[in-house]
Structure formats: C-alpha cells, structure tokens
Scaffold this active site. Sequence first.
Site, short mmCIF file in Angstrom:
data_model
loop_
_atom_site.label_atom_id
_atom_site.label_comp_id
_atom_site.label_asym_id
_atom_site.label_seq_id
_atom_site.Cartn_x
_atom_site.Cartn_y
_atom_site.Cartn_z
N PRO A 139 0.65 -1.46 0.06
CA PRO A 139 -0.04 0.45 -0.14
C PRO A 139 1.07 1.25 -0.35
CG PRO A 139 -0.05 -1.18 2.78
CD PRO A 139 0.89 -2.15 1.03
N GLY A 140 2.23 1.15 0.33
CA GLY A 140 3.04 2.13 -0.37
C GLY A 140 3.40 2.89 0.79
N GLY A 141 3.90 1.70 2.18
CA GLY A 141 5.15 2.36 3.11
C GLY A 141 6.27 2.22 2.35
N ASP A 162 9.90 -5.08 -2.61
CA ASP A 162 9.27 -5.66 -0.90
C ASP A 162 8.47 -6.24 -2.07
OD1 ASP A 162 8.72 -6.24 1.49
OD2 ASP A 162 7.33 -4.73 1.65
N LYS A 213 12.49 -13.52 0.20
CA LYS A 213 11.52 -14.37 0.97
C LYS A 213 12.10 -15.51 1.17
CE LYS A 213 6.83 -13.59 1.80
NZ LYS A 213 7.25 -13.13 3.35
#
Length: 341
Positions: A212-214, A267, A297
Amino acid sequence: MTDFIATSNPGFAPYAMEELRRRFPGMKLSGLAPGETFKLNSGALSGRELIKLLRQDEPIFLRHLFPVDNEVQVSGDADAVAASMVRFADACADRLRGASVAVQVRKSQDSPFPFSSAEGRDALAPALRELGAEVTARDARWILSVYATRSSLYLGLSDPADNLSDWPGGAVRFRREEGLISRAAFKLLEAERTFGLPLDRFRRALDLGAAPGGWTSVLLDRGVQVTAVDPAELSPALEGRPGLRHLRMNAAELDLKPDSFDLLVCDMSWDPRHTCGIVEELAPALAPGGSAIVTLKLMYRKPLQTIADLTAEYGRFLEVRRVKQLFHNREEVTIWATRYR
Ligand SMILES: C[S@@+](CC[C@H](N)C(=O)[O-])C[C@H]1O[C@@H](n2cnc3c(N)ncnc32)[C@H](O)[C@@H]1O
C-alpha cells in the site's frame, strides 16, 4: 577466550549458529532461549578479535551479541539479584565514572529473574549514578547488559558498536509515526540504518511491489521522487503527493529507460527467484553505482543455501554489498546491492 550472549530473530538462531560454525569451525555454541538466544565462546580468539571479525563481515542471522564479563546464579529473590547486578556495576567503576551508560535487561521465558526490563534497569540506576555514571537509553558510551536464564545471570559491559546493534537484543524500535501507511515501512527504515545508506541522498527511486505504499511514503518524506509499481491500489494517504508516479501494472511488464533511477527498492512478497528475474530485467534502469534494496522471502527449506544461490544470481548483474536479516524481517532477509560501474 570470552563467552558471548547472542541473539537472532525468533526461530533463526539455528542458522546464526550454523553460519558461525562454518566460519569458526569448532566454535562452542549452546542454546539458551530456543531458536532465539544462545551462548558462544570465542575459543582460541580473544573476545576483541572475534568482535573485529564479526563486525568486518556480519553474519546474516546474528542480530546482536554482548560479551559476558560475569556469570552468577539467578534466583527469584529481588534483593539478592539486585545485589549481584550492583556488585557487577561496582566492578566496572573505572569505566563508568563520568560516562553515559544504557542498561539493557532481558530474560528467557523460563527464568526466575524477578524484574521486568524496566524494573531491572531501575534496580541498577541508583548505584550507577552513585558511581558518577549518567544513565541514558540511547547513544551511550557503554551498554551494561543483563541476560537472565533459568539458572544464570549473565552480565557484560561493552562498547555499543561491539554489540552489532545498540538496541536491546538488536530489537530496533521506530516511533510509530502518525499516519504510517504500513508496518513494512520499518523494514526500509531499518535497512537505511543497518546498511548506512541515507535515503535522502537518492533522487529518483523505483519501488517494485509498492502497495500500500509504506516504502514509497518513507522515500517521498526524504525528498526522493518515486515511481511506484504495483497492480494494487496505493493508500489514499499518498494521493497527490508531489514526486509520486504510480504505474498500476505487473513489474515484469515494465519497460524503462536505461540509467533512469539511482535507487531500486523491491518488497514483493513473492518467490525470491522470480523476484530476482524481474530485478535482473530492470537493473539496466538503475544508473551505475545506484543502489538496490530487495527483500528476499525465505520460502524454501534451506535458507542458507537459498541465500547463497540468490547471492550468486544477483552477483551476475549487481554487486552484492550486504545480506542481513533485519529485526523487522519475518521469514525473509534483505539484500543491498549496487549496479556495477
Ligand atoms: C509486502 S507488499 C509490499 C509492501 C510495501 N513495501 C509497503 O511498504 O507498503 C507486496 C506487494 O507486492 C505486489 N506485487 C507482487 N508481485 C508483483 C509484481 N509482479 N509486480 C508488481 N507488484 C507486485 C503486491 O501486489 C503487494 O502489493
């Protein structure tokens, strides 16, 4: 020959121990809190020599350590335990006088240690002040570490840099700023600090898997222009932010001009081999010398082998500078690499 108390992320101590065994064959290691905290012995090396080697080339899964200067029996008797800690502080009087000191107290779940971290610190603080030390939480000259297990109290006084992290057990905390878009943002903030890579020195960033844009929001806050790529929506909080371009698409379908970014961050919580393929395709968009920060991951059974394979893969098109499991990484590690000049 020095004992150290070492810590890694929960569940990853076996990998930290394996890394140490490979580098220092025959090193004596024993578990203290399962999967997370263990004791190691520097063996033929002095404590200082071991620290120097670890600081030069930090193991991926070792988050924190401190040297054990004193080991005493632990009990649930608050007065007796406080007296042991004060005796240790007294023995360090020469180094503590006139210096700032942070007290970091931790315990394993099965320890009878009668204090919380804050109570343990409060039990020691008056004695430290009496010695002429200033008790502080951050940026101290010394860290006085206390770690309690079922049977022992381990005490040590060290230079913060020698602990690999100046946070208790390497648990880096960031203030939960107002309007933080995602907890993922902490990963980028920690990468910045761990890799010594001030984000405000970059000008144009490509953020792959941005929603969402962190991460995007952290970069915008530092004055970096961001091209955020994700088929998913970005948080409405980012709407209209100057310097932001959102490409609502799969990163595998991007076509970018060469040398158009000086930072690439990624990410995407996806198979790390696919991610590597996408980053390889897009690497030419990164200017020579530019940095890439990528989350890997750990979805296969042998994390060390996966990391070795991926480091070799990335190494074909980027210069891998560091791989580290950050405190804010869960089942993943973070890689920092730069484009060959
Ligand atoms: C863990 S989230 C990223 C969180 C983000 N770093 C932040 O700070 O808010 C992973 C994102 O990767 C995106 N993603 C996965 N595969 C992708 C692909 N091939 N191209 C673009 N985005 C992708 C997903 O849509 C998801 O939004």
